[in-house]
Design a protein around this motif. Structure first.
Motif, PDB file in Angstrom:
ATOM      1  N   ALA A 139       0.830  -1.210   0.000  1.00  0.00           N
ATOM      2  CA  ALA A 139       0.000   0.000   0.000  1.00  0.00           C
ATOM      3  C   ALA A 139       0.861   1.254   0.000  1.00  0.00           C
ATOM      4  CB  ALA A 139      -0.925  -0.014   1.213  1.00  0.00           C
ATOM      5  N   LEU A 140       1.893   1.272   0.826  1.00  0.00           N
ATOM      6  CA  LEU A 140       2.756   2.452   0.898  1.00  0.00           C
ATOM      7  C   LEU A 140       3.596   2.613  -0.364  1.00  0.00           C
ATOM      8  CD1 LEU A 140       3.949   2.253   4.618  1.00  0.00           C
ATOM      9  CD2 LEU A 140       2.208   3.759   3.639  1.00  0.00           C
ATOM     10  N   THR A 141       3.934   1.503  -1.007  1.00  0.00           N
ATOM     11  CA  THR A 141       4.718   1.572  -2.242  1.00  0.00           C
ATOM     12  C   THR A 141       3.923   2.212  -3.366  1.00  0.00           C
ATOM     13  OG1 THR A 141       6.005  -0.391  -1.634  1.00  0.00           O
ATOM     14  CG2 THR A 141       5.984   0.217  -3.959  1.00  0.00           C
ATOM     15  N   GLY A 142       2.643   1.869  -3.468  1.00  0.00           N
ATOM     16  CA  GLY A 142       1.825   2.390  -4.552  1.00  0.00           C
ATOM     17  C   GLY A 142       1.014   3.616  -4.199  1.00  0.00           C
ATOM     18  N   GLY A 143       0.842   3.882  -2.918  1.00  0.00           N
ATOM     19  CA  GLY A 143       0.019   4.997  -2.473  1.00  0.00           C
ATOM     20  C   GLY A 143      -1.178   4.484  -1.696  1.00  0.00           C
ATOM     21  N   ALA A 144      -1.132   4.635  -0.386  1.00  0.00           N
ATOM     22  CA  ALA A 144      -2.158   4.046   0.476  1.00  0.00           C
ATOM     23  C   ALA A 144      -3.524   4.678   0.232  1.00  0.00           C
ATOM     24  CB  ALA A 144      -1.760   4.198   1.940  1.00  0.00           C
ATOM     25  N   ARG A 145      -4.564   3.843   0.271  1.00  0.00           N
ATOM     26  CA  ARG A 145      -5.948   4.266   0.148  1.00  0.00           C
ATOM     27  C   ARG A 145      -6.701   3.734   1.365  1.00  0.00           C
ATOM     28  NH1 ARG A 145      -7.237   3.990  -5.903  1.00  0.00           N
ATOM     29  NH2 ARG A 145      -9.320   3.353  -5.262  1.00  0.00           N
ATOM     30  N   TRP A 146      -7.833   4.348   1.680  1.00  0.00           N
ATOM     31  CA  TRP A 146      -8.584   3.872   2.843  1.00  0.00           C
ATOM     32  C   TRP A 146      -9.067   2.440   2.626  1.00  0.00           C
ATOM     33  CZ3 TRP A 146     -13.481   1.983   2.690  1.00  0.00           C
ATOM     34  CH2 TRP A 146     -14.261   2.291   1.558  1.00  0.00           C
ATOM     35  N   GLU A 147      -9.284   2.045   1.367  1.00  0.00           N
ATOM     36  CA  GLU A 147      -9.748   0.692   1.085  1.00  0.00           C
ATOM     37  C   GLU A 147      -8.750  -0.384   1.513  1.00  0.00           C
ATOM     38  OE1 GLU A 147      -9.656   3.145  -1.126  1.00  0.00           O
ATOM     39  OE2 GLU A 147     -11.469   3.225  -2.375  1.00  0.00           O
ATOM     40  N   HIS A 148      -7.471   0.012   1.637  1.00  0.00           N
ATOM     41  CA  HIS A 148      -6.473  -0.957   2.079  1.00  0.00           C
ATOM     42  C   HIS A 148      -6.781  -1.476   3.485  1.00  0.00           C
ATOM     43  CE1 HIS A 148      -3.719   0.623  -1.178  1.00  0.00           C
ATOM     44  NE2 HIS A 148      -3.653  -0.677  -1.329  1.00  0.00           N
ATOM     45  N   LEU A 149      -7.486  -0.685   4.288  1.00  0.00           N
ATOM     46  CA  LEU A 149      -7.870  -1.157   5.620  1.00  0.00           C
ATOM     47  C   LEU A 149      -8.808  -2.349   5.512  1.00  0.00           C
ATOM     48  CD1 LEU A 149      -8.466   2.264   7.433  1.00  0.00           C
ATOM     49  CD2 LEU A 149      -6.484   0.737   7.641  1.00  0.00           C
ATOM     50  N   ALA A 150      -9.712  -2.311   4.532  1.00  0.00           N
ATOM     51  CA  ALA A 150     -10.611  -3.454   4.323  1.00  0.00           C
ATOM     52  C   ALA A 150      -9.823  -4.674   3.849  1.00  0.00           C
ATOM     53  CB  ALA A 150     -11.692  -3.083   3.314  1.00  0.00           C
ATOM     54  N   LEU A 151      -8.856  -4.445   2.952  1.00  0.00           N
ATOM     55  CA  LEU A 151      -8.016  -5.542   2.485  1.00  0.00           C
ATOM     56  C   LEU A 151      -7.228  -6.150   3.636  1.00  0.00           C
ATOM     57  CD1 LEU A 151      -6.840  -7.186   0.118  1.00  0.00           C
ATOM     58  CD2 LEU A 151      -5.117  -5.382  -0.145  1.00  0.00           C
ATOM     59  N   LEU A 152      -6.658  -5.311   4.479  1.00  0.00           N
ATOM     60  CA  LEU A 152      -5.876  -5.789   5.619  1.00  0.00           C
ATOM     61  C   LEU A 152      -6.749  -6.566   6.595  1.00  0.00           C
ATOM     62  CD1 LEU A 152      -3.170  -5.810   7.140  1.00  0.00           C
ATOM     63  CD2 LEU A 152      -3.830  -3.631   8.170  1.00  0.00           C
ATOM     64  N   ALA A 153      -7.913  -6.003   6.932  1.00  0.00           N
ATOM     65  CA  ALA A 153      -8.802  -6.687   7.873  1.00  0.00           C
ATOM     66  C   ALA A 153      -9.296  -8.001   7.306  1.00  0.00           C
ATOM     67  CB  ALA A 153      -9.986  -5.776   8.221  1.00  0.00           C
ATOM     68  N   GLY A 154      -9.640  -8.002   6.006  1.00  0.00           N
ATOM     69  CA  GLY A 154     -10.114  -9.233   5.381  1.00  0.00           C
ATOM     70  C   GLY A 154      -9.058 -10.314   5.340  1.00  0.00           C
ATOM     71  N   TRP A 155      -7.823  -9.919   5.040  1.00  0.00           N
ATOM     72  CA  TRP A 155      -6.748 -10.909   4.981  1.00  0.00           C
ATOM     73  C   TRP A 155      -6.435 -11.467   6.360  1.00  0.00           C
ATOM     74  CZ3 TRP A 155      -4.676 -13.888   1.474  1.00  0.00           C
ATOM     75  CH2 TRP A 155      -3.479 -14.548   1.765  1.00  0.00           C
ATOM     76  N   VAL A 156      -6.410 -10.608   7.378  1.00  0.00           N
ATOM     77  CA  VAL A 156      -6.151 -11.082   8.742  1.00  0.00           C
ATOM     78  C   VAL A 156      -7.262 -12.028   9.187  1.00  0.00           C
ATOM     79  CG1 VAL A 156      -5.996 -10.371  11.165  1.00  0.00           C
ATOM     80  CG2 VAL A 156      -4.743  -9.113   9.414  1.00  0.00           C
ATOM     81  N   PHE A 186      -8.988 -17.516  10.152  1.00  0.00           N
ATOM     82  CA  PHE A 186      -9.859 -18.641   9.770  1.00  0.00           C
ATOM     83  C   PHE A 186      -9.019 -19.839   9.352  1.00  0.00           C
ATOM     84  CE2 PHE A 186     -11.544 -20.844   5.991  1.00  0.00           C
ATOM     85  CZ  PHE A 186     -12.547 -21.583   6.618  1.00  0.00           C
ATOM     86  N   PHE A 187      -7.975 -19.583   8.572  1.00  0.00           N
ATOM     87  CA  PHE A 187      -7.103 -20.674   8.145  1.00  0.00           C
ATOM     88  C   PHE A 187      -6.437 -21.337   9.353  1.00  0.00           C
ATOM     89  CE2 PHE A 187      -2.837 -22.148   7.053  1.00  0.00           C
ATOM     90  CZ  PHE A 187      -3.146 -23.127   6.123  1.00  0.00           C
ATOM     91  N   ASN A 188      -6.019 -20.543  10.329  1.00  0.00           N
ATOM     92  CA  ASN A 188      -5.413 -21.100  11.540  1.00  0.00           C
ATOM     93  C   ASN A 188      -6.399 -22.006  12.268  1.00  0.00           C
ATOM     94  OD1 ASN A 188      -3.422 -21.084  13.899  1.00  0.00           O
ATOM     95  ND2 ASN A 188      -5.211 -20.177  14.854  1.00  0.00           N
ATOM     96  N   ALA A 189      -7.651 -21.515  12.430  1.00  0.00           N
ATOM     97  CA  ALA A 189      -8.660 -22.329  13.102  1.00  0.00           C
ATOM     98  C   ALA A 189      -8.999 -23.576  12.287  1.00  0.00           C
ATOM     99  CB  ALA A 189      -9.916 -21.491  13.341  1.00  0.00           C
ATOM    100  N   ALA A 190      -9.074 -23.432  10.964  1.00  0.00           N
ATOM    101  CA  ALA A 190      -9.382 -24.571  10.104  1.00  0.00           C
ATOM    102  C   ALA A 190      -8.280 -25.631  10.175  1.00  0.00           C
ATOM    103  CB  ALA A 190      -9.580 -24.110   8.666  1.00  0.00           C
ATOM    104  N   TRP A 249     -14.649 -16.885  12.499  1.00  0.00           N
ATOM    105  CA  TRP A 249     -13.693 -16.305  11.554  1.00  0.00           C
ATOM    106  C   TRP A 249     -14.110 -16.545  10.111  1.00  0.00           C
ATOM    107  CZ3 TRP A 249     -11.356 -12.513  13.248  1.00  0.00           C
ATOM    108  CH2 TRP A 249     -10.711 -12.475  14.476  1.00  0.00           C
ATOM    109  N   ALA A 250     -14.810 -17.654   9.861  1.00  0.00           N
ATOM    110  CA  ALA A 250     -15.331 -17.886   8.514  1.00  0.00           C
ATOM    111  C   ALA A 250     -16.336 -16.806   8.148  1.00  0.00           C
ATOM    112  CB  ALA A 250     -15.980 -19.269   8.424  1.00  0.00           C
ATOM    113  N   GLY A 251     -17.209 -16.452   9.102  1.00  0.00           N
ATOM    114  CA  GLY A 251     -18.188 -15.409   8.845  1.00  0.00           C
ATOM    115  C   GLY A 251     -17.560 -14.047   8.633  1.00  0.00           C
ATOM    116  N   VAL A 252     -16.579 -13.722   9.473  1.00  0.00           N
ATOM    117  CA  VAL A 252     -15.907 -12.427   9.339  1.00  0.00           C
ATOM    118  C   VAL A 252     -15.148 -12.349   8.018  1.00  0.00           C
ATOM    119  CG1 VAL A 252     -14.147 -10.911  10.322  1.00  0.00           C
ATOM    120  CG2 VAL A 252     -15.725 -12.110  11.832  1.00  0.00           C
ATOM    121  N   ALA A 253     -14.415 -13.415   7.686  1.00  0.00           N
ATOM    122  CA  ALA A 253     -13.658 -13.429   6.431  1.00  0.00           C
ATOM    123  C   ALA A 253     -14.584 -13.343   5.227  1.00  0.00           C
ATOM    124  CB  ALA A 253     -12.796 -14.697   6.352  1.00  0.00           C
TER     125      ALA A 253
END
Length: 294
Positions: free
Chosen positions: A40-57, A62-66, A85-89
């Motif tokens: 994000a910082l390399t290309g120019g951070a956008r507020w949408e990156h927060l959604a990407l970060l939260a979704g990936w985490v 979920f993968f850890n629990a699975a 975590w499945a629901g959140v992801a």
């Protein structure tokens, strides 16, 4: 005198780990988050990156629990974390598709890596080398995904029909590309590669200190990988793609891959917490070096 009991926050953390809500590996957190931040910082951070970060985490947890659920003889204890975590992801995944449908172009890249990790977990080999490497590469690639979103997910005209949408296929036609190697997709892929190389190198390095402590094959493999990555970082810096801080840091990481196992052999094993915190520090320094202007 009554001995002091466990600290409340430690007891809470242990319960969360034991039930699959969070991972017990300290190095997993920077691996799941730092690549997205760097991209994000390399290309120019956008507020949408927060959604990407939260979704990936959320997906990472979920993968850890699975993984725990798949290999556990008694699975009931992990079911609440798995479903939550499945629901959140899934929720964040739907949000990401709504915000940027073209992110779906990355699904075929990540699907094989996730499949390998899940199959290894089902075989109760969650700590095997294929499992570790597939997870590491997937996390590293999120750096490129974040950069792609930062530059607008622009694709060449007709890419949806001609199959020319991938940034490594026709980078010159994409937003964010530029002749200078320190900008555009050339730079982004080099940063992604070096950051992923760091996380890959952490696998044999940590193993040489804990599970395979004293095994010279793992020590040699760790040192060889770090030396190879140092050569790659030197080449990238010579081309003007990254700062010279990157190869300098890689040289230190190569020395660390030899000196820490030597210190363990001489003075005794390091605590896993110390090793984990050292990895967090090394990861942050690697990210900072890659973000410096060339």
């Amino acid at each position: 005198m009554t001995p002091p009991g466990p600290r409340p926050h430690r007891s809470t953390r242990r319960r969360l780990v034991a039930r699959g809500w969070i991972t017990d590996q300290h190095g997993a957190w920077p691996m799941a988050t730092v690549p997205i931040v760097v991209g994000a910082l390399t290309g120019g951070a956008r507020w949408e990156h927060l959604a990407l970060l939260a979704g990936w985490v959320a997906g990472f947890l979920f993968f850890n629990a699975a993984s725990l659920w798949l290999r556990a003889p008694r699975r009931a204890r992990y079911r609440p974390a798995l479903l939550a975590w499945a629901g959140v992801a899934a929720g964040f995944g739907l949000l990401l598709v709504v915000l940027a449908p073209r992110l779906l172009w990355w699904v075929p890249v990540f699907a094989p890596l996730v499949a390998v990790a899940l199959v290894e977990a089902w075989r109760r080999r969650g700590r095997s080398l294929p499992s570790r490497l597939s997870a590491v590469i997937a996390c590293g690639l999120t750096c490129a995904v974040a950069y792609d979103w930062a530059t607008g997910l622009v694709r060449p005209e007709g890419a949806w029909r001609a199959g020319e949408a991938w940034p490594w296929r026709d980078a010159a036609a994409l937003t964010g590309s530029a002749p200078a190697p320190s900008t555009g997709w050339t730079h982004a892929w080099i940063v992604t590669a070096l950051l992923t190389a760091y996380f890959i190198g952490s696998v044999p390095y940590v193993r040489s200190l804990i599970r395979e402590r004293g095994d010279r094959r793992w020590i040699a493999g760790s040192a060889a990988w770090h030396a190879l990555a140092t050569g790659g970082a030197v080449s990238a810096a010579a081309l003007g793609a990254v700062s010279w801080a990157a190869p300098a840091l890689w040289a230190l990481l190569t020395a660390r891959a030899l000196l820490v196992p030597w210190d363990q052999a001489r003075r005794g094993p390091w605590k896993p917490l110390s090793i984990g915190l050292g990895e967090v520090a090394a990861c942050l320094l690697t990210a900072a070096a890659l973000l410096l202007p060339a």
